[in-house]
Design a protein around this motif. Structure first.
Motif, PDB file in Angstrom:
ATOM      1  N   MET A 262       0.813  -1.217   0.000  1.00 31.13           N
ATOM      2  CA  MET A 262       0.000   0.000   0.000  1.00 31.13           C
ATOM      3  C   MET A 262       0.846   1.266   0.000  1.00 31.13           C
ATOM      4  O   MET A 262       0.329   2.359  -0.239  1.00 31.13           O
ATOM      5  CB  MET A 262      -0.913   0.004   1.237  1.00 31.13           C
ATOM      6  CG  MET A 262      -1.920  -1.128   1.277  1.00 31.13           C
ATOM      7  SD  MET A 262      -3.228  -0.948   0.062  1.00 31.13           S
ATOM      8  CE  MET A 262      -4.109   0.443   0.738  1.00 31.13           C
ATOM      9  N   VAL A 263       2.151   1.145   0.260  1.00 32.97           N
ATOM     10  CA  VAL A 263       3.023   2.323   0.280  1.00 32.97           C
ATOM     11  C   VAL A 263       3.415   2.643  -1.162  1.00 32.97           C
ATOM     12  O   VAL A 263       4.504   2.309  -1.637  1.00 32.97           O
ATOM     13  CB  VAL A 263       4.272   2.082   1.155  1.00 32.97           C
ATOM     14  CG1 VAL A 263       5.112   3.353   1.238  1.00 32.97           C
ATOM     15  CG2 VAL A 263       3.865   1.619   2.554  1.00 32.97           C
TER      16      VAL A 263
ATOM     17  N   ARG B  33       1.271   6.396  -6.303  1.00 35.65           N
ATOM     18  CA  ARG B  33       0.298   6.305  -7.401  1.00 35.65           C
ATOM     19  C   ARG B  33      -1.014   5.692  -6.923  1.00 35.65           C
ATOM     20  O   ARG B  33      -2.093   6.069  -7.407  1.00 35.65           O
ATOM     21  CB  ARG B  33       0.875   5.459  -8.540  1.00 35.65           C
ATOM     22  CG  ARG B  33       2.149   6.027  -9.133  1.00 35.65           C
ATOM     23  CD  ARG B  33       2.553   5.278 -10.381  1.00 35.65           C
ATOM     24  NE  ARG B  33       3.907   5.650 -10.799  1.00 35.65           N
ATOM     25  CZ  ARG B  33       4.380   5.440 -12.002  1.00 35.65           C
ATOM     26  NH1 ARG B  33       3.637   4.858 -12.923  1.00 35.65           N
ATOM     27  NH2 ARG B  33       5.625   5.805 -12.313  1.00 35.65           N
ATOM     28  N   LEU B  34      -0.942   4.758  -5.997  1.00 36.72           N
ATOM     29  CA  LEU B  34      -2.145   4.144  -5.455  1.00 36.72           C
ATOM     30  C   LEU B  34      -2.974   5.179  -4.705  1.00 36.72           C
ATOM     31  O   LEU B  34      -4.196   5.266  -4.884  1.00 36.72           O
ATOM     32  CB  LEU B  34      -1.760   2.995  -4.524  1.00 36.72           C
ATOM     33  CG  LEU B  34      -2.902   2.275  -3.810  1.00 36.72           C
ATOM     34  CD1 LEU B  34      -3.839   1.613  -4.807  1.00 36.72           C
ATOM     35  CD2 LEU B  34      -2.349   1.237  -2.824  1.00 36.72           C
ATOM     36  N   TRP B  35      -2.324   5.990  -3.890  1.00 37.02           N
ATOM     37  CA  TRP B  35      -3.060   6.999  -3.126  1.00 37.02           C
ATOM     38  C   TRP B  35      -3.573   8.128  -4.018  1.00 37.02           C
ATOM     39  O   TRP B  35      -4.599   8.745  -3.716  1.00 37.02           O
ATOM     40  CB  TRP B  35      -2.182   7.528  -1.988  1.00 37.02           C
ATOM     41  CG  TRP B  35      -2.005   6.454  -0.953  1.00 37.02           C
ATOM     42  CD1 TRP B  35      -0.991   5.546  -0.870  1.00 37.02           C
ATOM     43  CD2 TRP B  35      -2.917   6.123   0.087  1.00 37.02           C
ATOM     44  NE1 TRP B  35      -1.203   4.670   0.170  1.00 37.02           N
ATOM     45  CE2 TRP B  35      -2.379   5.003   0.780  1.00 37.02           C
ATOM     46  CE3 TRP B  35      -4.126   6.655   0.514  1.00 37.02           C
ATOM     47  CZ2 TRP B  35      -3.019   4.427   1.867  1.00 37.02           C
ATOM     48  CZ3 TRP B  35      -4.776   6.070   1.602  1.00 37.02           C
ATOM     49  CH2 TRP B  35      -4.214   4.974   2.257  1.00 37.02           C
ATOM     50  N   LEU B  36      -2.875   8.369  -5.111  1.00 38.40           N
ATOM     51  CA  LEU B  36      -3.398   9.317  -6.107  1.00 38.40           C
ATOM     52  C   LEU B  36      -4.686   8.751  -6.722  1.00 38.40           C
ATOM     53  O   LEU B  36      -5.648   9.489  -6.952  1.00 38.40           O
ATOM     54  CB  LEU B  36      -2.349   9.571  -7.189  1.00 38.40           C
ATOM     55  CG  LEU B  36      -2.708  10.595  -8.274  1.00 38.40           C
ATOM     56  CD1 LEU B  36      -2.969  11.966  -7.670  1.00 38.40           C
ATOM     57  CD2 LEU B  36      -1.585  10.677  -9.314  1.00 38.40           C
ATOM     58  N   ALA B  37      -4.696   7.432  -6.974  1.00 42.28           N
ATOM     59  CA  ALA B  37      -5.903   6.788  -7.498  1.00 42.28           C
ATOM     60  C   ALA B  37      -7.047   6.888  -6.489  1.00 42.28           C
ATOM     61  O   ALA B  37      -8.207   7.117  -6.871  1.00 42.28           O
ATOM     62  CB  ALA B  37      -5.622   5.324  -7.825  1.00 42.28           C
TER      63      ALA B  37
ATOM     64  N   LEU C  89      -2.302  -1.414  -9.290  1.00 42.18           N
ATOM     65  CA  LEU C  89      -1.278  -0.677  -8.555  1.00 42.18           C
ATOM     66  C   LEU C  89      -0.877  -1.368  -7.246  1.00 42.18           C
ATOM     67  O   LEU C  89       0.145  -1.026  -6.664  1.00 42.18           O
ATOM     68  CB  LEU C  89      -1.780   0.742  -8.248  1.00 42.18           C
ATOM     69  CG  LEU C  89      -1.948   1.663  -9.467  1.00 42.18           C
ATOM     70  CD1 LEU C  89      -2.666   2.940  -9.063  1.00 42.18           C
ATOM     71  CD2 LEU C  89      -0.601   1.988 -10.081  1.00 42.18           C
ATOM     72  N   ALA C  90      -1.708  -2.280  -6.763  1.00 45.03           N
ATOM     73  CA  ALA C  90      -1.409  -2.978  -5.504  1.00 45.03           C
ATOM     74  C   ALA C  90      -1.681  -4.469  -5.697  1.00 45.03           C
ATOM     75  O   ALA C  90      -2.580  -5.042  -5.090  1.00 45.03           O
ATOM     76  CB  ALA C  90      -2.258  -2.414  -4.371  1.00 45.03           C
ATOM     77  N   LYS C  91      -0.867  -5.083  -6.551  1.00 45.05           N
ATOM     78  CA  LYS C  91      -1.083  -6.492  -6.899  1.00 45.05           C
ATOM     79  C   LYS C  91      -0.957  -7.422  -5.692  1.00 45.05           C
ATOM     80  O   LYS C  91      -1.588  -8.479  -5.650  1.00 45.05           O
ATOM     81  CB  LYS C  91      -0.077  -6.918  -7.983  1.00 45.05           C
ATOM     82  CG  LYS C  91      -0.286  -6.226  -9.323  1.00 45.05           C
ATOM     83  CD  LYS C  91       0.708  -6.740 -10.349  1.00 45.05           C
ATOM     84  CE  LYS C  91       0.453  -6.147 -11.734  1.00 45.05           C
ATOM     85  NZ  LYS C  91       0.656  -4.694 -11.767  1.00 45.05           N
TER      86      LYS C  91
END
Length: 393
Positions: free
Chosen positions: A198-199, A202-206, A318-320
């Protein structure tokens, strides 16, 4: 699509009907529970609070559970919360059952999303998510109206019993179609691994895109009823039909989005966000013209829900290594938008800016959502480190 995907969509329909139908039952519940209408309205807020917290908490607590076990546990608690709500005459107990029901509903969403993408190839994830979220769209068209009709003719408790029965039916489908173990054969999920995955900026932008796109849509949608009567000049009897038309637009949008999200996620997000902005601004300008307002409400649902599959599937890419937790936080992101969008719209109305102002609020939030999509697109295309791209922008 495997039958299990449609069963999960039915489960979301059953639970989503409960989420939506309360808007049509508030007067009856207020009278029966002997509270004011605003106090009864807080039952809707209670549901939002439960969903905001429930997804990540339950995703972590049940991470090592077989997915079928988790799904059945969540839907059983959800059904029992509605039975308890239907049997009580206490406002406090009903409030508590709404929080509990929403809490496990959010957990169901998170686990169902990771289960759905695990049951199909990578290039069919968008379609699977469109079927899953389509359950909520159908709840907007059918569940909201049907729950309101049942509540008005048989009492709000009958609507609660109907949701409980439908949830039991969906649970039977889950038991029959969802595999008993986790889809990843031999893999034992670990919280530490999912947390490390989770770090990812790009994931948190999503997640930001999810919250902003949802807030842009809900800022307008939450006040469509009063806008249609007060500004557009429609008779109240026509409002359910227009809201059903919004649901039809949502179903069209999510169906198209489900077919484009896997192959063309960024075009899907660009078109959806731009459509939200244009439709919201146009609605603000033409809210007093019935034909224009009704057409734009249809398009608002189409563009808003057309983004939904891409918003859901992007977090999995983004978080496989964190499918369950990634989906859970995305559920929370949706609920941040559901909470903030109507709140900002309410502030505009409270400031005396009129009901069309909520559509301007939606357009403004939509611009922010489009900006996050553009930034995510730049990061996706660039081979340079994220820090360099962010500095250049």
């Amino acid at each position: 699509m495997p039958l299990a995907i449609y069963i999960l969509g039915l489960s979301i329909f059953a639970q989503g009907t409960s989420e939506l139908m309360l808007a049509g039952l508030i007067p009856e519940m207020a009278a029966d529970l002997r509270v004011s209408v605003p106090e009864a309205g807080l039952l809707i807020s209670a549901f939002a609070m439960g969903m905001l917290v429930g997804a990540p908490v339950l995703a972590v607590l049940t991470l090592r559970w077989p997915r079928r076990t988790a799904l059945l546990t969540f839907i059983a608690v959800f059904a029992l919360s509605h039975v308890a709500g239907a049997l009580t005459s206490s406002y406090t107990v009903v409030f508590a059952t709404r929080v509990v029901g929403a809490f496990v509903y959010a957990g169901f969403w998170a686990v169902a999303a990771s289960t759905a993408v695990g049951l199909v190839p990578a290039n069919a994830r968008g379609k699977a998510m469109s079927v899953l979220a389509g359950g909520l769209t159908v709840a907007t068209i059918i569940g909201l109206s049907l729950g309101t009709v049942i509540g008005q003719h048989l009492g709000w408790r009958a609507a609660f019993w109907a949701v409980a029965a439908l949830s039991v039916l969906a649970g039977a489908g889950v038991l029959a179609t969802i595999p008993g173990g986790r889809p990843e054969a031999g893999a034992t999920p670990r919280v530490s691994v999912e947390l490390r995955s989770m770090v990812n900026p790009r994931l948190w932008l999503a997640y930001g895109t999810t919250a902003l796109a949802t807030g842009a849509l809900l800022a307008s949608f939450s006040y469509l009823s009063v806008l249609l009567v007060d500004t557009t000049g429609l008779a109240p009897a026509w409002v359910p039909a227009v809201l059903a038309l919004y649901g039809v637009g949502s179903l069209i949008g999510i169906t198209i989005g489900g077919r484009t999200a896997d192959a063309r996620p960024f075009p899907s997000l660009y078109i959806g966000a731009a459509g939200l902005i244009v439709c919201s601004a146009a609605l603000a300008l033409t809210a007093s013209v019935p034909v224009a307002a009704i057409t734009l409400i249809l398009l608002l649902g189409a563009f808003g829900f057309g983004m939904n599959p891409a918003l859901n599937t992007r977090v999995f890419s983004l978080a496989k290594d964190a499918p369950t937790l990634a989906a859970a936080v995305n559920v929370s992101s949706f609920n941040v938008g559901i909470t903030v969008g109507p709140w900002l719209g309410g502030l505009a109305i409270g400031a005396g800016l009129g009901y069309p102002s909520v559509a301007w609020i939606g357009a403004a939030i939509g611009v922010l959502a489009l900006a996050t999509v553009a930034l995510a697109g730049a990061l996706h295309r660039s081979p340079a480190p994220e820090s360099e791209v962010l500095s250049a922008l």
